[in-house]
Write a protein that holds these residues in place. Structure first.
Motif, PDB file in Angstrom:
ATOM      1  N   PHE A   1       0.843  -1.202   0.000  1.00  0.00           N
ATOM      2  CA  PHE A   1       0.000   0.000   0.000  1.00  0.00           C
ATOM      3  C   PHE A   1       0.874   1.246   0.000  1.00  0.00           C
ATOM      4  O   PHE A   1       1.917   1.282   0.632  1.00  0.00           O
ATOM      5  CB  PHE A   1      -0.896   0.028   1.247  1.00  0.00           C
ATOM      6  CG  PHE A   1      -1.969  -1.002   1.231  1.00  0.00           C
ATOM      7  CD1 PHE A   1      -3.215  -0.718   0.705  1.00  0.00           C
ATOM      8  CD2 PHE A   1      -1.734  -2.280   1.736  1.00  0.00           C
ATOM      9  CE1 PHE A   1      -4.214  -1.674   0.688  1.00  0.00           C
ATOM     10  CE2 PHE A   1      -2.718  -3.251   1.726  1.00  0.00           C
ATOM     11  CZ  PHE A   1      -3.965  -2.933   1.202  1.00  0.00           C
ATOM     12  N   SER A   2       0.420   2.249  -0.707  1.00  0.00           N
ATOM     13  CA  SER A   2       1.058   3.561  -0.666  1.00  0.00           C
ATOM     14  C   SER A   2      -0.008   4.603  -0.973  1.00  0.00           C
ATOM     15  O   SER A   2      -1.060   4.276  -1.539  1.00  0.00           O
ATOM     16  CB  SER A   2       2.206   3.642  -1.678  1.00  0.00           C
ATOM     17  OG  SER A   2       1.709   3.608  -2.993  1.00  0.00           O
ATOM     18  N   PRO A   3       0.243   5.861  -0.611  1.00  0.00           N
ATOM     19  CA  PRO A   3      -0.771   6.905  -0.836  1.00  0.00           C
ATOM     20  C   PRO A   3      -1.150   7.088  -2.310  1.00  0.00           C
ATOM     21  O   PRO A   3      -2.254   7.517  -2.610  1.00  0.00           O
ATOM     22  CB  PRO A   3      -0.105   8.176  -0.296  1.00  0.00           C
ATOM     23  CG  PRO A   3       0.949   7.693   0.638  1.00  0.00           C
ATOM     24  CD  PRO A   3       1.399   6.360   0.117  1.00  0.00           C
ATOM     25  N   ASP A   4      -0.260   6.733  -3.220  1.00  0.00           N
ATOM     26  CA  ASP A   4      -0.558   6.934  -4.643  1.00  0.00           C
ATOM     27  C   ASP A   4      -0.861   5.606  -5.358  1.00  0.00           C
ATOM     28  O   ASP A   4      -0.580   5.447  -6.542  1.00  0.00           O
ATOM     29  CB  ASP A   4       0.597   7.661  -5.332  1.00  0.00           C
ATOM     30  CG  ASP A   4       1.920   6.905  -5.233  1.00  0.00           C
ATOM     31  OD1 ASP A   4       2.045   6.039  -4.347  1.00  0.00           O
ATOM     32  OD2 ASP A   4       2.816   7.174  -6.047  1.00  0.00           O
TER      33      ASP A   4
END
Length: 136
Positions: free
Chosen positions: A109-112
């Motif tokens: 998972f990552s913000p983008d």
């Protein structure tokens, strides 16, 4: 069958923006000829890693919901359904390495994050669950 699953998963994700748990329910329902009350699909709205919390994977949650609906429709007693769900969880863990969204999501998972990152995993999970249910 792979072509059906790939087309249906892609359509549900990209055209309808359906989450992974409802995608599992819809695909498995079509494969087994199971129809749902609208409440069943509504109940799965937040089942994508526990509403995005990254807990139990929506692919697992949707499969377990399907098992309850499908096996109950076949006349199975609750204890037998529970046992089948347990065996499914074991088999899914053996095949995919985990039951949690956090561990299963390709690339983590990552913000983008791009949308529908689990599309290929979903196709494999639908096929896995279909084969598991057929073998019961």
């Amino acid at each position: 069958m792979n072509a059906f699953i790939e087309k249906k998963v892609h359509e549900l994700y990209w055209d309808c923006d359906v989450n992974c748990a409802r995608t599992m329910l819809i695909c498995l329902g079509e494969l087994f000829g199971v129809t749902y009350e609208s409440q069943t699909l509504s109940a799965a709205v937040g089942l994508h890693g526990a509403g995005g919390y990254r807990a139990q994977c929506g692919l697992v949650e949707g499969s377990l919901m399907f098992a309850g609906v499908y096996l109950n429709g076949l006349g199975w007693e609750e204890e037998r359904i529970v046992s089948a769900c347990y065996r499914f969880a074991e088999a899914f863990t053996d095949a995919f390495g985990s039951l949690t969204c956090f561990n299963l999501r390709p690339g983590g998972f990552s913000p983008d994050d791009p949308p529908h990152r689990c599309e290929e995993l979903t196709c494999r999970a639908v096929e896995f669950t279909y084969e598991f249910m057929k073998a019961l």
